[in-house]
Design a protein around this motif. Structure first.
Motif, PDB file in Angstrom:
ATOM      1  N   LEU A  99       0.826  -1.211   0.000  1.00 41.21           N
ATOM      2  CA  LEU A  99       0.000   0.000   0.000  1.00 41.21           C
ATOM      3  C   LEU A  99       0.859   1.260   0.000  1.00 41.21           C
ATOM      4  O   LEU A  99       0.527   2.250  -0.672  1.00 41.21           O
ATOM      5  CB  LEU A  99      -0.934  -0.006   1.206  1.00 41.21           C
ATOM      6  CG  LEU A  99      -2.058  -1.038   1.168  1.00 41.21           C
ATOM      7  CD1 LEU A  99      -2.829  -1.019   2.478  1.00 41.21           C
ATOM      8  CD2 LEU A  99      -2.971  -0.791   0.000  1.00 41.21           C
ATOM      9  N   GLY A 100       1.958   1.250   0.740  1.00 46.24           N
ATOM     10  CA  GLY A 100       2.865   2.404   0.740  1.00 46.24           C
ATOM     11  C   GLY A 100       3.462   2.650  -0.626  1.00 46.24           C
ATOM     12  O   GLY A 100       3.565   3.796  -1.077  1.00 46.24           O
ATOM     13  N   THR A 101       3.841   1.589  -1.319  1.00 47.31           N
ATOM     14  CA  THR A 101       4.383   1.722  -2.672  1.00 47.31           C
ATOM     15  C   THR A 101       3.336   2.294  -3.616  1.00 47.31           C
ATOM     16  O   THR A 101       3.630   3.174  -4.436  1.00 47.31           O
ATOM     17  CB  THR A 101       4.878   0.364  -3.187  1.00 47.31           C
ATOM     18  OG1 THR A 101       5.855  -0.141  -2.277  1.00 47.31           O
ATOM     19  CG2 THR A 101       5.485   0.493  -4.562  1.00 47.31           C
ATOM     20  N   LEU A 102       2.103   1.807  -3.512  1.00 51.25           N
ATOM     21  CA  LEU A 102       1.033   2.338  -4.359  1.00 51.25           C
ATOM     22  C   LEU A 102       0.786   3.818  -4.101  1.00 51.25           C
ATOM     23  O   LEU A 102       0.581   4.595  -5.040  1.00 51.25           O
ATOM     24  CB  LEU A 102      -0.254   1.547  -4.136  1.00 51.25           C
ATOM     25  CG  LEU A 102      -0.291   0.150  -4.715  1.00 51.25           C
ATOM     26  CD1 LEU A 102      -1.600  -0.540  -4.344  1.00 51.25           C
ATOM     27  CD2 LEU A 102      -0.123   0.186  -6.214  1.00 51.25           C
ATOM     28  N   ILE A 103       0.817   4.227  -2.838  1.00 51.31           N
ATOM     29  CA  ILE A 103       0.604   5.636  -2.507  1.00 51.31           C
ATOM     30  C   ILE A 103       1.742   6.496  -3.049  1.00 51.31           C
ATOM     31  O   ILE A 103       1.504   7.576  -3.613  1.00 51.31           O
ATOM     32  CB  ILE A 103       0.444   5.809  -0.982  1.00 51.31           C
ATOM     33  CG1 ILE A 103      -0.882   5.202  -0.531  1.00 51.31           C
ATOM     34  CG2 ILE A 103       0.546   7.267  -0.565  1.00 51.31           C
ATOM     35  CD1 ILE A 103      -1.042   5.094   0.960  1.00 51.31           C
ATOM     36  N   ILE A 104       2.974   6.017  -2.900  1.00 48.38           N
ATOM     37  CA  ILE A 104       4.124   6.771  -3.398  1.00 48.38           C
ATOM     38  C   ILE A 104       4.049   6.943  -4.920  1.00 48.38           C
ATOM     39  O   ILE A 104       4.422   7.991  -5.453  1.00 48.38           O
ATOM     40  CB  ILE A 104       5.434   6.088  -2.975  1.00 48.38           C
ATOM     41  CG1 ILE A 104       5.651   6.281  -1.476  1.00 48.38           C
ATOM     42  CG2 ILE A 104       6.633   6.612  -3.754  1.00 48.38           C
ATOM     43  CD1 ILE A 104       6.790   5.472  -0.903  1.00 48.38           C
ATOM     44  N   LEU A 105       3.555   5.948  -5.624  1.00 51.97           N
ATOM     45  CA  LEU A 105       3.434   6.049  -7.078  1.00 51.97           C
ATOM     46  C   LEU A 105       2.195   6.846  -7.500  1.00 51.97           C
ATOM     47  O   LEU A 105       2.209   7.511  -8.539  1.00 51.97           O
ATOM     48  CB  LEU A 105       3.378   4.650  -7.697  1.00 51.97           C
ATOM     49  CG  LEU A 105       4.644   3.823  -7.570  1.00 51.97           C
ATOM     50  CD1 LEU A 105       4.408   2.417  -8.096  1.00 51.97           C
ATOM     51  CD2 LEU A 105       5.808   4.485  -8.271  1.00 51.97           C
ATOM     52  N   ALA A 106       1.130   6.790  -6.709  1.00 51.08           N
ATOM     53  CA  ALA A 106      -0.117   7.447  -7.088  1.00 51.08           C
ATOM     54  C   ALA A 106      -0.075   8.958  -6.901  1.00 51.08           C
ATOM     55  O   ALA A 106      -0.742   9.684  -7.641  1.00 51.08           O
ATOM     56  CB  ALA A 106      -1.275   6.858  -6.286  1.00 51.08           C
ATOM     57  N   ILE A 107       0.691   9.446  -5.946  1.00 51.10           N
ATOM     58  CA  ILE A 107       0.715  10.897  -5.683  1.00 51.10           C
ATOM     59  C   ILE A 107       1.257  11.682  -6.879  1.00 51.10           C
ATOM     60  O   ILE A 107       0.594  12.615  -7.352  1.00 51.10           O
ATOM     61  CB  ILE A 107       1.469  11.202  -4.374  1.00 51.10           C
ATOM     62  CG1 ILE A 107       0.635  10.739  -3.187  1.00 51.10           C
ATOM     63  CG2 ILE A 107       1.808  12.684  -4.256  1.00 51.10           C
ATOM     64  CD1 ILE A 107       1.333  10.831  -1.857  1.00 51.10           C
ATOM     65  N   PRO A 108       2.426  11.347  -7.435  1.00 52.44           N
ATOM     66  CA  PRO A 108       2.885  12.105  -8.606  1.00 52.44           C
ATOM     67  C   PRO A 108       1.979  11.929  -9.827  1.00 52.44           C
ATOM     68  O   PRO A 108       1.736  12.878 -10.576  1.00 52.44           O
ATOM     69  CB  PRO A 108       4.280  11.558  -8.895  1.00 52.44           C
ATOM     70  CG  PRO A 108       4.657  10.750  -7.730  1.00 52.44           C
ATOM     71  CD  PRO A 108       3.426  10.411  -6.980  1.00 52.44           C
ATOM     72  N   TYR A 109       1.449  10.713 -10.011  1.00 46.73           N
ATOM     73  CA  TYR A 109       0.541  10.453 -11.126  1.00 46.73           C
ATOM     74  C   TYR A 109      -0.702  11.340 -11.015  1.00 46.73           C
ATOM     75  O   TYR A 109      -1.135  11.950 -11.995  1.00 46.73           O
ATOM     76  CB  TYR A 109       0.152   8.974 -11.129  1.00 46.73           C
ATOM     77  CG  TYR A 109      -0.705   8.563 -12.287  1.00 46.73           C
ATOM     78  CD1 TYR A 109      -0.130   8.147 -13.477  1.00 46.73           C
ATOM     79  CD2 TYR A 109      -2.099   8.579 -12.202  1.00 46.73           C
ATOM     80  CE1 TYR A 109      -0.905   7.760 -14.543  1.00 46.73           C
ATOM     81  CE2 TYR A 109      -2.885   8.193 -13.263  1.00 46.73           C
ATOM     82  CZ  TYR A 109      -2.286   7.778 -14.435  1.00 46.73           C
ATOM     83  OH  TYR A 109      -3.060   7.404 -15.492  1.00 46.73           O
ATOM     84  N   GLY A 110      -1.259  11.420  -9.815  1.00 46.00           N
ATOM     85  CA  GLY A 110      -2.436  12.254  -9.603  1.00 46.00           C
ATOM     86  C   GLY A 110      -2.147  13.735  -9.755  1.00 46.00           C
ATOM     87  O   GLY A 110      -2.956  14.474 -10.321  1.00 46.00           O
TER      88      GLY A 110
END
Length: 74
Positions: free
Chosen positions: A19-30
């Motif tokens: 979940l931490g990895t997904l959040i780290i990747l989702a923030i710049p994408y968003g």
């Protein structure tokens, strides 16, 4: 080379790490999606209500495809 790939693919992650990895990747994408959507709002001008909200959120999620579509349509 195959040993490195096998070692990489056999790595086990905890749910919290995943979940931490997904959040780290989702923030710049968003963030890029929001910036792209705010600078390309011509398709949202005639929409109102729920249609506007869904199209706005869809633009944020689909910004890579929309960027490619903008390049090929010109």
């Amino acid at each position: 080379m195959l040993r490195r790939l096998d070692r990489f693919l056999s790595y086990e992650m905890k749910v919290s790490e995943f979940l931490g990895t997904l959040i780290i990747l989702a923030i710049p994408y968003g963030l890029v999606g929001v910036i792209w959507t705010y600078t390309h709002t011509s398709h949202l001008r005639d929409l109102h209500g729920a249609d506007l909200v869904v199209s706005f959120l869809g633009s944020i999620v689909c910004w890579p495809v929309l960027t490619f579509a903008n390049v090929t349509m010109t």
